[in-house]
Design a protein around this motif. Structure first.
Motif: not given
Length: 369
Positions: A182-189, A215-236
């Motif tokens: 994001q700092r480098l100007g990326c808009r889409y990940v 397998w249910q935890e793979w969804l629940a925990r995995g999505i938590e980690f996905d969202n941690a990455v997404i939330d780290a760069a608001p506006g991207l």
């Protein structure tokens, strides 16, 4: 501003023969790093030019610098053992899929020490891509929990006592990466998560549960980690890609998205869902009922596995079929997966690749204007 392009593709493109030859010469010690980098840069320029000529609004570097779409974690970080190319290719590929039935998981493949990052994973890729195109430059990263494959209970506990510990460390590396992008100007990940659809298959459920989560935890925990990455760069803008395996024109499982649709579509805070819908293995469009009203669905109707010729008429009708569930203004068109998920590539030609990308752009122009 959220990227709203009606034309997209998953990311990887066929490696040009000159690049594959240069890789072999580099591995044999026959070419200096500076010469290899020149050839690699020229190859990226070539695939970017291809995408622009085909009418792609969103372009990638084709993942040409990677062994596999997910391999940069091992290329950029110390702490792994036995990460050969087969680490990214293994699986029990169905016998009616193209190619060999199975590739064994490399023995001893594991994270065995705490990760030590030597370089960024994708920042260099993006910086070069941004410098050679005026189009929207997309960067792909794997979903953090996909890399749970690299945590082996018998070998990894000294470094990471639990799977959670390892995936949390991977997530922190990806958080830093998207912030730098994001700092480098990326808009889409785009985050690639082919492991979630595998959970519809009992054999793959058993493998993933052997890592330490149900397998249910793979969804629940995995999505938590996905969202941690997404939330780290608001506006991207974040895309989220789901498929059922793609190596050498092969696939791993079949089945509707329905068993996993609600938790993923409603739980992942991505802006764009890139979904595999190129044949009957994917099931119908009914699971799209679970998509949130603020998401764009990129329909992966164009196959990258075979030279099949998709027509503008056929694709337009399929889009209209999906629009009975998701409004047309929240749909886009793309490929079902990458053309070359690893350096192996799919059993199609560069001419097929060009035709398919052009057809996507032509169809989008007809459907959305």
């Amino acid at each position: 501003m959220v990227v709203e392009s009606r034309v997209d593709h998953v990311g990887s493109l066929l490696r040009p023969r000159v690049l594959l030859d240069a890789r072999a010469r580099r591995e044999a010690g026959e070419i200096e790093p500076v010469e290899f980098k020149r050839i690699e840069d020229d190859a990226v320029r070539g695939v970017v030019g291809l995408q622009e000529e085909c009418g792609c609004v969103v372009v990638t570097d084709g993942e040409l610098r990677r062994d596999s779409f997910q391999s940069e974690i091992a290329a950029a970080c110390d702490g792994f053992e036995n990460v050969t190319l087969d680490a990214w290719l293994w699986g029990d590929w169905p016998s009616d899929s193209v190619g060999d039935r199975s590739t064994e998981r490399p023995p001893g493949l594991a994270v065995v020490e705490r990760l030590r990052k030597r370089r960024n994973l994708a920042a260099e890729e993006f910086a070069f891509l941004r410098s050679i195109t005026g189009r929207i430059a997309k960067v792909t990263l794997p979903s953090p929990s996909l890399l749970g494959n690299l945590w082996a209970p018998e070998r990894s506990r000294a470094a990471y006592p639990t799977l959670d510990d390892f995936v949390a460390d991977v997530t922190s590396i990806f958080v830093d990466e998207v912030r730098e992008l994001q700092r480098l100007g990326c808009r889409y990940v785009q985050l690639d998560a082919p492991h979630y659809p595998l959970l519809v298959d009992p054999v793959w459920q058993a493998f993933y549960e052997s890592r330490g989560w149900s397998w249910q935890e793979w969804l629940a925990r995995g999505i938590e980690f996905d969202n941690a990455v997404i939330d780290a760069a608001p506006g991207l803008t974040f895309g989220f890609h789901l498929c059922r395996g793609n190596q050498g024109s092969r696939w791993l499982v079949s089945g509707s998205y329905e068993p996993i649709a609600r938790p993923i579509f409603q739980g992942v805070r991505a802006h764009r869902l890139l979904l595999e819908y190129d044949d009957e293995r994917s099931g119908g469009f009914e699971p799209l009922e679970h998509v949130r009203a603020d998401q764009i669905v990129v329909l992966g109707l164009v196959t990258t596995k075979t030279p099949r010729v998709e027509t503008v008429d056929w694709l337009s009708q399929r889009i209209r079929d999906a629009a009975r569930i998701v409004p047309l203004e929240r749909l886009a068109l793309g490929t079902q997966c990458g053309f070359s998920t690893s350096i192996v590539g799919n059993a199609i030609s560069e001419g097929d690749e060009r035709r398919k990308l052009t057809t996507i752009a032509e169809t989008a122009a007809r459907v959305w204007g």
